[in-house]
Design a protein around this motif. Structure first.
Motif, mmCIF file in Angstrom:
data_model
loop_
_atom_site.group_PDB
_atom_site.id
_atom_site.type_symbol
_atom_site.label_atom_id
_atom_site.label_comp_id
_atom_site.label_asym_id
_atom_site.label_seq_id
_atom_site.Cartn_x
_atom_site.Cartn_y
_atom_site.Cartn_z
ATOM 1 N N LYS A 1 3.797 22.955 30.719
ATOM 2 C CA LYS A 1 4.356 24.250 31.122
ATOM 3 C C LYS A 1 3.629 24.801 32.347
ATOM 4 O O LYS A 1 4.260 25.320 33.275
ATOM 5 N N ALA A 2 2.319 24.664 32.374
ATOM 6 C CA ALA A 2 1.528 25.157 33.512
ATOM 7 C C ALA A 2 1.873 24.405 34.793
ATOM 8 O O ALA A 2 2.045 25.027 35.849
ATOM 9 N N ILE A 3 1.998 23.074 34.716
ATOM 10 C CA ILE A 3 2.303 22.330 35.945
ATOM 11 C C ILE A 3 3.733 22.593 36.402
ATOM 12 O O ILE A 3 3.999 22.629 37.605
ATOM 13 N N GLU A 4 4.649 22.794 35.459
ATOM 14 C CA GLU A 4 6.017 23.173 35.841
ATOM 15 C C GLU A 4 6.016 24.538 36.530
ATOM 16 O O GLU A 4 6.699 24.728 37.538
ATOM 17 N N PHE A 5 5.257 25.479 35.997
ATOM 18 C CA PHE A 5 5.145 26.809 36.595
ATOM 19 C C PHE A 5 4.618 26.713 38.028
ATOM 20 O O PHE A 5 5.087 27.422 38.915
ATOM 21 N N LEU A 6 3.677 25.803 38.251
ATOM 22 C CA LEU A 6 3.093 25.624 39.589
ATOM 23 C C LEU A 6 4.001 24.814 40.513
ATOM 24 O O LEU A 6 3.757 24.754 41.721
ATOM 25 N N GLY A 7 5.021 24.185 39.969
ATOM 26 C CA GLY A 7 5.939 23.396 40.776
ATOM 27 C C GLY A 7 5.371 22.074 41.241
ATOM 28 O O GLY A 7 5.846 21.498 42.220
ATOM 29 N N ILE A 8 4.365 21.588 40.550
ATOM 30 C CA ILE A 8 3.765 20.301 40.912
ATOM 31 C C ILE A 8 4.487 19.202 40.140
ATOM 32 O O ILE A 8 4.581 19.246 38.916
ATOM 33 N N GLN A 9 4.990 18.232 40.890
ATOM 34 C CA GLN A 9 5.757 17.155 40.285
ATOM 35 C C GLN A 9 4.951 15.860 40.270
ATOM 36 O O GLN A 9 3.922 15.753 40.910
ATOM 37 N N ASP A 10 5.459 14.912 39.555
ATOM 38 C CA ASP A 10 4.881 13.568 39.489
ATOM 39 C C ASP A 10 3.515 13.519 38.812
ATOM 40 O O ASP A 10 2.690 12.671 39.144
ATOM 41 N N VAL A 11 3.262 14.409 37.869
ATOM 42 C CA VAL A 11 2.093 14.291 37.001
ATOM 43 C C VAL A 11 2.575 13.556 35.754
ATOM 44 O O VAL A 11 3.516 13.996 35.098
ATOM 45 N N LYS A 12 1.947 12.419 35.464
ATOM 46 C CA LYS A 12 2.435 11.567 34.380
ATOM 47 C C LYS A 12 1.290 11.121 33.486
ATOM 48 O O LYS A 12 0.260 10.672 33.980
ATOM 49 N N ILE A 13 1.502 11.227 32.196
ATOM 50 C CA ILE A 13 0.552 10.634 31.250
ATOM 51 C C ILE A 13 0.859 9.147 31.221
ATOM 52 O O ILE A 13 1.959 8.728 30.859
ATOM 53 N N ARG A 14 -0.108 8.344 31.647
ATOM 54 C CA ARG A 14 0.090 6.902 31.769
ATOM 55 C C ARG A 14 -0.380 6.122 30.555
ATOM 56 O O ARG A 14 0.096 5.020 30.298
ATOM 57 N N LEU A 15 -1.345 6.678 29.820
ATOM 58 C CA LEU A 15 -1.907 5.942 28.691
ATOM 59 C C LEU A 15 -2.546 6.922 27.721
ATOM 60 O O LEU A 15 -3.245 7.844 28.145
ATOM 61 N N VAL A 16 -2.282 6.722 26.441
ATOM 62 C CA VAL A 16 -2.954 7.462 25.375
ATOM 63 C C VAL A 16 -3.387 6.424 24.352
ATOM 64 O O VAL A 16 -2.558 5.663 23.858
ATOM 65 N N CYS A 17 -4.682 6.359 24.079
ATOM 66 C CA CYS A 17 -5.207 5.377 23.131
ATOM 67 C C CYS A 17 -6.256 6.014 22.238
ATOM 68 O O CYS A 17 -7.090 6.787 22.706
ATOM 69 N N ASP A 18 -6.225 5.647 20.969
ATOM 70 C CA ASP A 18 -7.335 5.981 20.084
ATOM 71 C C ASP A 18 -8.471 5.018 20.365
ATOM 72 O O ASP A 18 -8.239 3.843 20.679
ATOM 73 N N VAL A 19 -9.693 5.487 20.259
ATOM 74 C CA VAL A 19 -10.856 4.622 20.408
ATOM 75 C C VAL A 19 -11.092 3.959 19.050
ATOM 76 O O VAL A 19 -11.321 4.644 18.051
ATOM 77 N N ALA A 20 -11.013 2.636 19.018
ATOM 78 C CA ALA A 20 -11.130 1.888 17.766
ATOM 79 C C ALA A 20 -12.579 1.603 17.398
ATOM 80 O O ALA A 20 -12.922 1.558 16.218
ATOM 81 N N ALA A 21 -13.433 1.394 18.422
ATOM 82 C CA ALA A 21 -14.827 1.057 18.139
ATOM 83 C C ALA A 21 -15.680 1.334 19.361
ATOM 84 O O ALA A 21 -15.229 1.188 20.493
ATOM 85 N N ASN A 22 -16.902 1.704 19.120
ATOM 86 C CA ASN A 22 -17.893 1.876 20.173
ATOM 87 C C ASN A 22 -18.598 0.530 20.322
ATOM 88 O O ASN A 22 -19.483 0.198 19.557
ATOM 89 N N VAL A 23 -18.174 -0.255 21.305
ATOM 90 C CA VAL A 23 -18.654 -1.632 21.431
ATOM 91 C C VAL A 23 -19.949 -1.716 22.235
ATOM 92 O O VAL A 23 -20.901 -2.364 21.812
ATOM 93 N N LEU A 24 -19.984 -1.083 23.388
ATOM 94 C CA LEU A 24 -21.161 -1.178 24.257
ATOM 95 C C LEU A 24 -21.388 0.176 24.929
ATOM 96 O O LEU A 24 -21.045 0.378 26.091
ATOM 97 N N ALA A 25 -21.902 1.111 24.158
ATOM 98 C CA ALA A 25 -22.167 2.461 24.656
ATOM 99 C C ALA A 25 -23.194 3.111 23.734
ATOM 100 O O ALA A 25 -23.337 2.699 22.574
ATOM 101 N N PRO A 26 -23.895 4.094 24.241
ATOM 102 C CA PRO A 26 -24.841 4.804 23.372
ATOM 103 C C PRO A 26 -24.135 5.388 22.144
ATOM 104 O O PRO A 26 -22.974 5.808 22.240
ATOM 105 N N ALA A 27 -24.813 5.411 21.032
ATOM 106 C CA ALA A 27 -24.224 5.884 19.772
ATOM 107 C C ALA A 27 -23.702 7.311 19.887
ATOM 108 O O ALA A 27 -22.694 7.650 19.254
ATOM 109 N N GLU A 28 -24.362 8.144 20.696
ATOM 110 C CA GLU A 28 -23.918 9.540 20.832
ATOM 111 C C GLU A 28 -22.647 9.679 21.667
ATOM 112 O O GLU A 28 -22.066 10.745 21.745
ATOM 113 N N GLU A 29 -22.194 8.592 22.256
ATOM 114 C CA GLU A 29 -20.962 8.631 23.044
ATOM 115 C C GLU A 29 -19.801 8.080 22.229
ATOM 116 O O GLU A 29 -19.161 7.110 22.596
#
Length: 115
Positions: free
Chosen positions: A37-65
């Protein structure tokens, strides 16, 4: 929110959103529609959600991340992203919902690499 100028960033950008939810359902059912709604109000076009993924596992990152999900959102330019993020429309329409829905958020601006 005041952002840098991104003067050296050319062409479309993909924003990598690393998300830890406070309320997952609220994020998808309330924040994302408010964002649109906000981007439509601003008249900005071509904003697209390209990918949505759940994180399945923390493979190689600090535990707090530990993240719940990642989103890739394409903007036509860094300036378009900046215009949205700094706008009163985003601040009033969408940002309160983002704050309620997320416990933690990291946001990275990326550009395509030609291989």
């Amino acid at each position: 929110m005041k952002l840098p100028e991104f003067k050296d960033v050319q062409g479309p950008v993909l924003m990598l959103n690393m998300l830890k939810f406070a309320d997952r359902t609220y994020y998808f059912q309330t924040y994302l529609p408010a964002f649109k709604k906000a981007i439509e109000f601003l008249g900005i076009q071509d904003v697209k959600i390209r990918l949505v993924c759940d994180v399945a596992a923390n493979v190689l990152a600090p535990a707090e991340e530990e993240w719940d999900a990642i989103l890739l959102v394409e903007y036509p330019s860094a300036q378009a992203f900046k215009t949205i993020a700094e706008s009163e429309a985003y601040r009033d329409i969408a940002d309160p919902h983002r704050l309620k829905a997320t416990a933690k958020l990291h946001l990275y601006m990326t550009t395509p690499v030609d291989l």
